[in-house]
Design an enzyme around this catalytic site. Sequence first.
Site, mmCIF file in Angstrom:
data_model
loop_
_atom_site.group_PDB
_atom_site.id
_atom_site.type_symbol
_atom_site.label_atom_id
_atom_site.label_comp_id
_atom_site.label_asym_id
_atom_site.label_seq_id
_atom_site.Cartn_x
_atom_site.Cartn_y
_atom_site.Cartn_z
ATOM 1 N N GLY A 98 0.845 -1.205 0.000
ATOM 2 C CA GLY A 98 0.000 0.000 0.000
ATOM 3 C C GLY A 98 0.875 1.249 0.000
ATOM 4 N N THR A 120 7.164 -5.092 6.731
ATOM 5 C CA THR A 120 5.900 -5.731 7.124
ATOM 6 C C THR A 120 6.244 -7.112 7.663
ATOM 7 O OG1 THR A 120 3.926 -6.885 6.284
ATOM 8 C CG2 THR A 120 5.576 -6.305 4.648
ATOM 9 N N ILE A 121 5.517 -7.551 8.679
ATOM 10 C CA ILE A 121 5.852 -8.878 9.218
ATOM 11 C C ILE A 121 5.387 -9.993 8.286
ATOM 12 C CG2 ILE A 121 5.813 -8.111 11.630
ATOM 13 C CD1 ILE A 121 3.116 -9.732 11.857
ATOM 14 N N ASP A 122 4.486 -9.658 7.344
ATOM 15 C CA ASP A 122 3.887 -10.710 6.508
ATOM 16 C C ASP A 122 4.833 -11.293 5.457
ATOM 17 O OD1 ASP A 122 1.590 -10.352 7.894
ATOM 18 O OD2 ASP A 122 0.511 -9.285 6.325
ATOM 19 N N ARG A 149 2.362 -25.234 23.488
ATOM 20 C CA ARG A 149 2.597 -26.688 23.404
ATOM 21 C C ARG A 149 2.721 -27.292 24.811
ATOM 22 N NH1 ARG A 149 2.381 -30.496 19.416
ATOM 23 N NH2 ARG A 149 3.779 -29.406 18.012
ATOM 24 N N GLY A 180 6.998 -27.426 15.078
ATOM 25 C CA GLY A 180 6.561 -28.820 14.958
ATOM 26 C C GLY A 180 5.054 -28.991 14.959
ATOM 27 N N GLU A 182 1.313 -29.996 13.882
ATOM 28 C CA GLU A 182 0.803 -31.200 13.222
ATOM 29 C C GLU A 182 0.162 -30.856 11.885
ATOM 30 O OE1 GLU A 182 0.900 -30.938 16.578
ATOM 31 O OE2 GLU A 182 2.314 -32.615 16.586
ATOM 32 N N ARG A 242 -8.909 -26.268 21.990
ATOM 33 C CA ARG A 242 -8.819 -24.883 22.430
ATOM 34 C C ARG A 242 -8.319 -24.025 21.272
ATOM 35 N NH1 ARG A 242 -11.323 -26.719 25.914
ATOM 36 N NH2 ARG A 242 -11.085 -26.541 28.180
ATOM 37 N N GLN A 250 2.249 -10.100 17.634
ATOM 38 C CA GLN A 250 3.209 -10.556 16.620
ATOM 39 C C GLN A 250 3.947 -9.399 15.961
ATOM 40 O OE1 GLN A 250 1.227 -13.932 14.149
ATOM 41 N NE2 GLN A 250 -0.427 -12.832 15.153
HETATM 42 O O1 F6P Z 1 1.113 -5.917 8.897
HETATM 43 C C1 F6P Z 1 0.320 -6.789 8.151
HETATM 44 C C2 F6P Z 1 -0.718 -7.367 9.021
HETATM 45 O O2 F6P Z 1 -0.031 -7.810 10.119
HETATM 46 C C3 F6P Z 1 -1.624 -8.470 8.502
HETATM 47 O O3 F6P Z 1 -1.138 -9.769 8.611
HETATM 48 C C4 F6P Z 1 -2.871 -8.260 9.325
HETATM 49 O O4 F6P Z 1 -3.983 -8.757 8.663
HETATM 50 C C5 F6P Z 1 -2.929 -6.790 9.405
HETATM 51 O O5 F6P Z 1 -1.592 -6.357 9.424
HETATM 52 C C6 F6P Z 1 -3.691 -6.239 10.575
HETATM 53 O O6 F6P Z 1 -3.393 -4.895 10.662
HETATM 54 P P1 F6P Z 1 -4.225 -3.743 11.366
HETATM 55 O O7 F6P Z 1 -4.943 -4.350 12.492
HETATM 56 O O8 F6P Z 1 -3.178 -2.777 11.755
HETATM 57 O O9 F6P Z 1 -5.141 -3.192 10.346
#
Ligand code: F6P
Length: 318
Positions: A98, A120-122, A149, A180, A182, A242, A250
């Site tokens: 973006g 970005t973490i993605d 775990r 690990g 499953e 759960r 994250q």
């Molecule tokens: O930074 C990308 C991301 O972590 C996506 O994996 C997630 O869907 C999104 O941001 C959520 O971002 P926000 O809550 O800031 O809109």
Amino acid sequence: MTSGGDSPGMNAAIRSVARTCAFYNIECAGIYRGYEGMMEGDFKELTARNVKGLINKGGTILKSARSKEFRTPEGRKKAYEALRAADIDALVAIGGDGTFTGALIFNQEFGFPVMGIPGTIDNDIFGTSHTLGYDTALNTVVEVIDKIRDTASSHNRLFFIEVMGRDVGHIALNVGVGAGAEEILIPEENLGLERLVESLRRSKKSGKSSSIVVVAEGDKTGKNVFELKDYVDQNMSEYEVRVSVLGHMQRGGSPSCFDRVLASRMGVKAVESLLDGKSNFMVGLLNDKIQLTPLENAIKGQSKINKELIRVSDIMTT
Ligand code: F6P
């Protein structure tokens, strides 16, 4: 400028850009709140000294935002005027697709030089094997899944753990293998609910006391983690289930060494490339070298999931 979802390593990149500018005797300004702050002229001078203590800090000191107004021609004109008024003549945009889309349009409309740094973490950006923050997020998530775990196995439970990844499954696949799991559910491959249940049955029969299923938020089963739990509850009596949604934790935390080094390298390359007269590129890590990819390709190209890792995961879950 940092824009879009924040990620660990953005501060280290800001520091690197500011210090590289100082090294070349160029003035550097930080733009607050992404394109929002750009339109408002919310700038602050960044010197080699006032970016101290940033390399290990999560988040972004410049703050981040997603701007609707910048998507309009009027908004971009406002931003251009604010930059010109502050004598700013090139932009390093740290963010995801973006952010890069905005930067590219801005360049096309005003000829303003722009350089992108993927943050970005993605890890969903073409032209780099790693985006800033991805490595840190993997480590954060793996640590949390290890903890889950512990309790899962004390109670012989099955956990559905949702991790970030709106469009791609890089985080899910890597932490799934690393912790690990499953099963791993990612947007790129639809396992299907029946096969999921079969696989969980096999896993139970083979003597496993707990099970972890990592689910990318954009997975394609058509069910979220809570609905997956309901489905398993209805179709399998052998598990107590759960759910855990890891959410925005994250995105936080101190960047890993890998992200700090990557941010430092990318910042240097971004400034030096602008000084070389280049524009409309993203700096990325390819074959352990910092290389330029046209912003257009970075936006349009697809960051592909590692198929070999899917195979490794299948073998590991036998
Ligand atoms: O930074 C990308 C991301 O972590 C996506 O994996 C997630 O869907 C999104 O941001 C959520 O971002 P926000 O809550 O800031 O809109």
